[in-house]
Design an enzyme around this catalytic site. Structure first.
Site, PDB file in Angstrom:
ATOM      1  N   ASP A  34       0.857  -1.189   0.000  1.00  0.00           N
ATOM      2  CA  ASP A  34       0.000   0.000   0.000  1.00  0.00           C
ATOM      3  C   ASP A  34       0.889   1.234   0.000  1.00  0.00           C
ATOM      4  O   ASP A  34       1.618   1.482   0.960  1.00  0.00           O
ATOM      5  CB  ASP A  34      -0.909  -0.003   1.233  1.00  0.00           C
TER       6      ASP A  34
ATOM      7  N   ARG B 252      -0.189   4.483  -0.561  1.00  0.00           N
ATOM      8  CA  ARG B 252      -0.943   5.723  -0.455  1.00  0.00           C
ATOM      9  C   ARG B 252      -0.351   6.657   0.606  1.00  0.00           C
ATOM     10  O   ARG B 252       0.199   6.209   1.605  1.00  0.00           O
ATOM     11  CB  ARG B 252      -2.407   5.418  -0.142  1.00  0.00           C
TER      12      ARG B 252
END
Length: 205
Positions: free
Chosen positions: A126, A128
């Site tokens: 991930d 982000r």
């Protein structure tokens, strides 16, 4: 992180009329949007969601994920609450971009799960970055959120930024035969809190 407000306009939807606020991330020129409903700058906790862009799920009706279902569910919940905010963040594929997401899907078609596919492509599970949420929420006058998410990392990220998360509101929707393994992987490998319905399945994997 420098995020600049550009303009705001009305956005009528099937759930009600939102106000759409446009922001530009100066370092990357990425464009992000906040959708607001009702009075949200009064200091009281606001029902909200951080929603990362998912073209396949949000716009192309993909059943491989639960993103489109969560977007619709969040907007409906905000409208029913009478006040709320949704930040639509241009971080496709958990931050790897659309074409790399398609490459990851190709690997998943061959048997990899969503985390394994990202790692094989040289990305973190991930990628982000939620720092851009702070200037967006500050501009909107939001100081406290009732955050609609199954992802404890979002709660931790906002808390680290100094944003009060008064409550985590589960958003369980969209389970279907095409995304069963995806949701099991999100719960088992990424720590998403998907409730007993999915946690039981994780234990069986």
């Amino acid at each position: 992180m420098s995020v600049v407000f550009v303009a705001a306009s009305k956005l009528p939807t099937p759930f009600g009329e939102f106000i759409m606020h446009g922001f530009r991330e100066e370092e990357t020129d990425k464009e992000h949007v906040a959708l607001t409903f009702g009075e949200i700058a009064d200091g009281a906790p606001v029902l909200g969601r951080l929603h990362s862009e998912c073209l396949t799920g949000d716009a192309l009706f993909s059943l491989r994920c639960d993103c489109g279902f969560q977007l619709e569910g969040a907007l409906q919940a905000i409208a029913e609450e009478g006040r709320g905010v949704l930040l639509y963040l241009r971080q496709e594929g958990r931050g790897i971009g659309l074409l790399n997401k398609i490459r990851a899907y190709e690997l998943q078609d061959g048997g990899a799960d969503t985390v394994e596919a990202n790692l094989r492509l040289g990305f973190a599970a991930d990628q982000r970055d939620y720092r851009l949420c702070l200037p967006m929420l500050q501009h909107l006058g939001v100081k406290s959120l009732k955050l609609m998410t199954n992802n404890p990392r979002k709660v931790a990220a906002l808390t680290e930024l100094g944003i009060d998360v008064a409550e985590r509101v589960p958003l369980h929707t969209g389970l279907n035969p095409h995304n069963h393994r995806y949701l099991v992987t999100k719960a088992g490998k990424l720590g998403h809190m998907l409730g007993n319905m999915h946690q039981g399945e994780v234990a069986e994997e």
